[in-house]
Write an enzyme that holds these catalytic residues in place. Sequence first.
Site, PDB file in Angstrom:
ATOM      1  N   CYS A  23     -15.466 -16.348 107.114  1.00 41.68           N
ATOM      2  CA  CYS A  23     -13.860 -16.344 106.970  1.00 41.68           C
ATOM      3  C   CYS A  23     -13.596 -16.348 105.259  1.00 41.68           C
ATOM      4  O   CYS A  23     -14.170 -17.148 104.662  1.00 41.68           O
ATOM      5  CB  CYS A  23     -13.381 -17.624 107.399  1.00 41.68           C
ATOM      6  SG  CYS A  23     -11.703 -17.621 107.081  1.00 41.68           S
ATOM      7  N   HIS A  65     -10.151 -24.747 107.941  1.00 40.04           N
ATOM      8  CA  HIS A  65      -9.966 -23.491 108.848  1.00 40.04           C
ATOM      9  C   HIS A  65      -8.884 -23.727 109.799  1.00 40.04           C
ATOM     10  O   HIS A  65      -9.259 -24.498 110.690  1.00 40.04           O
ATOM     11  CB  HIS A  65     -11.113 -22.895 109.226  1.00 40.04           C
ATOM     12  CG  HIS A  65     -10.947 -21.528 110.134  1.00 40.04           C
ATOM     13  ND1 HIS A  65     -10.847 -20.206 109.307  1.00 40.04           N
ATOM     14  CD2 HIS A  65     -10.661 -21.470 111.130  1.00 40.04           C
ATOM     15  CE1 HIS A  65     -10.707 -19.287 109.951  1.00 40.04           C
ATOM     16  NE2 HIS A  65     -10.426 -19.999 111.215  1.00 40.04           N
ATOM     17  N   GLY A 110       1.969  -9.444 112.165  1.00 42.96           N
ATOM     18  CA  GLY A 110       1.837  -8.908 111.011  1.00 42.96           C
ATOM     19  C   GLY A 110       0.445  -9.682 110.190  1.00 42.96           C
ATOM     20  O   GLY A 110       0.142  -9.444 109.331  1.00 42.96           O
ATOM     21  N   HIS A 115      -6.673 -16.782 108.913  1.00 41.96           N
ATOM     22  CA  HIS A 115      -6.964 -18.149 108.375  1.00 41.96           C
ATOM     23  C   HIS A 115      -5.512 -18.343 107.820  1.00 41.96           C
ATOM     24  O   HIS A 115      -4.881 -17.574 107.203  1.00 41.96           O
ATOM     25  CB  HIS A 115      -7.951 -18.234 107.372  1.00 41.96           C
ATOM     26  CG  HIS A 115      -7.908 -19.434 106.429  1.00 41.96           C
ATOM     27  ND1 HIS A 115      -9.222 -20.193 106.338  1.00 41.96           N
ATOM     28  CD2 HIS A 115      -7.195 -20.057 105.903  1.00 41.96           C
ATOM     29  CE1 HIS A 115      -9.255 -21.145 105.592  1.00 41.96           C
ATOM     30  NE2 HIS A 115      -7.727 -21.214 105.079  1.00 41.96           N
ATOM     31  N   HIS A 117      -2.111 -19.073 105.902  1.00 42.43           N
ATOM     32  CA  HIS A 117      -1.857 -18.817 104.867  1.00 42.43           C
ATOM     33  C   HIS A 117      -0.454 -18.333 104.662  1.00 42.43           C
ATOM     34  O   HIS A 117       0.114 -17.644 105.496  1.00 42.43           O
ATOM     35  CB  HIS A 117      -2.583 -17.572 104.256  1.00 42.43           C
ATOM     36  CG  HIS A 117      -2.523 -16.216 104.955  1.00 42.43           C
ATOM     37  ND1 HIS A 117      -3.247 -16.001 106.097  1.00 42.43           N
ATOM     38  CD2 HIS A 117      -1.869 -14.938 104.621  1.00 42.43           C
ATOM     39  CE1 HIS A 117      -2.823 -14.814 106.732  1.00 42.43           C
ATOM     40  NE2 HIS A 117      -1.993 -14.043 105.687  1.00 42.43           N
TER      41      HIS A 117
HETATM   42  P1  5GP Z   1      -1.676 -11.115 106.569  1.00 45.05           P
HETATM   43  O1  5GP Z   1      -1.706  -9.598 106.825  1.00 45.05           O
HETATM   44  O2  5GP Z   1      -3.035 -11.829 107.306  1.00 45.05           O
HETATM   45  O3  5GP Z   1      -0.620 -12.103 106.490  1.00 45.05           O
HETATM   46  O4  5GP Z   1      -2.373 -11.289 105.038  1.00 45.05           O
HETATM   47  C1  5GP Z   1      -3.396 -11.140 104.531  1.00 45.05           C
HETATM   48  C2  5GP Z   1      -3.394 -10.959 103.020  1.00 45.05           C
HETATM   49  O5  5GP Z   1      -4.571 -11.250 102.377  1.00 45.05           O
HETATM   50  C3  5GP Z   1      -3.010  -9.260 102.611  1.00 45.05           C
HETATM   51  O6  5GP Z   1      -2.063  -9.316 101.866  1.00 45.05           O
HETATM   52  C4  5GP Z   1      -4.432  -8.749 101.846  1.00 45.05           C
HETATM   53  O7  5GP Z   1      -4.242  -8.295 100.729  1.00 45.05           O
HETATM   54  C5  5GP Z   1      -4.893 -10.380 101.437  1.00 45.05           C
HETATM   55  N1  5GP Z   1      -6.500 -10.299 101.263  1.00 45.05           N
HETATM   56  C6  5GP Z   1      -7.446 -10.021 102.198  1.00 45.05           C
HETATM   57  N2  5GP Z   1      -8.635 -10.022 101.655  1.00 45.05           N
HETATM   58  C7  5GP Z   1      -8.410 -10.685 100.587  1.00 45.05           C
HETATM   59  C8  5GP Z   1      -9.643 -11.014  99.356  1.00 45.05           C
HETATM   60  O8  5GP Z   1     -10.771 -10.693  99.820  1.00 45.05           O
HETATM   61  N3  5GP Z   1      -9.194 -11.781  98.565  1.00 45.05           N
HETATM   62  C9  5GP Z   1      -7.655 -11.668  98.232  1.00 45.05           C
HETATM   63  N4  5GP Z   1      -7.300 -12.401  97.023  1.00 45.05           N
HETATM   64  N5  5GP Z   1      -6.467 -11.451  98.947  1.00 45.05           N
HETATM   65  C10 5GP Z   1      -6.938 -10.828 100.153  1.00 45.05           C
HETATM   66 ZN    ZN Z   2     -11.122 -19.820 107.299  1.00 45.91          ZN
END
Ligand code: 5GP
Ligand code: ZN
Length: 140
Positions: A23, A65, A110, A115, A117
Amino acid sequence: MSSKTSPQAAVSQGETELRMESCVFCDIAAGRSDTALTFETEHVAAFPDINPVAPLHVLIVSKAHISSAAELDRSHSALLADVFAAAKHTLRTSEFDTYRLVSNVGPEGGQVIPHLHFHLLAGREFGDPTGSDRPSEENS
Ligand code: 5GP
Ligand code: ZN
């Protein structure tokens, strides 16, 4: 099939674990990556989004997690307080004083990374998140 539990499987099973193998956000929050944390507490870690969509785009993630906000309950009150502390600290140390805090839940919501966030966004105007500013079918 692999015997390892994937983060995807964790979402479907609604599991909450201290650490999940494979993850990316578990790795970043635990310092097992090159991504520098900009703020951390016992429960959360903050770091810049790799693909920012606003002048300020910081991710605030749980250290444990947890698949998504759908898993949260009253036992996570300290974690949630720390999310807002991280937002406040991040804004204080930026040039901005207004922001949007968003947590996507599930694929249709979206969510790409399974995980927990929160996206902390600042530095531009944001549309109505409920979609009321979405172009109508005739206009699109
Ligand atoms: P979600 O679409 O799941 O709400 O947002 C995931 C976010 O994680 C996206 O804005 C993407 O740019 C960011 N992200 C994905 N992988 C990484 C990574 O390895 N490092 C960082 N700093 N951000 C990541
Ligand atoms: Zn995780």
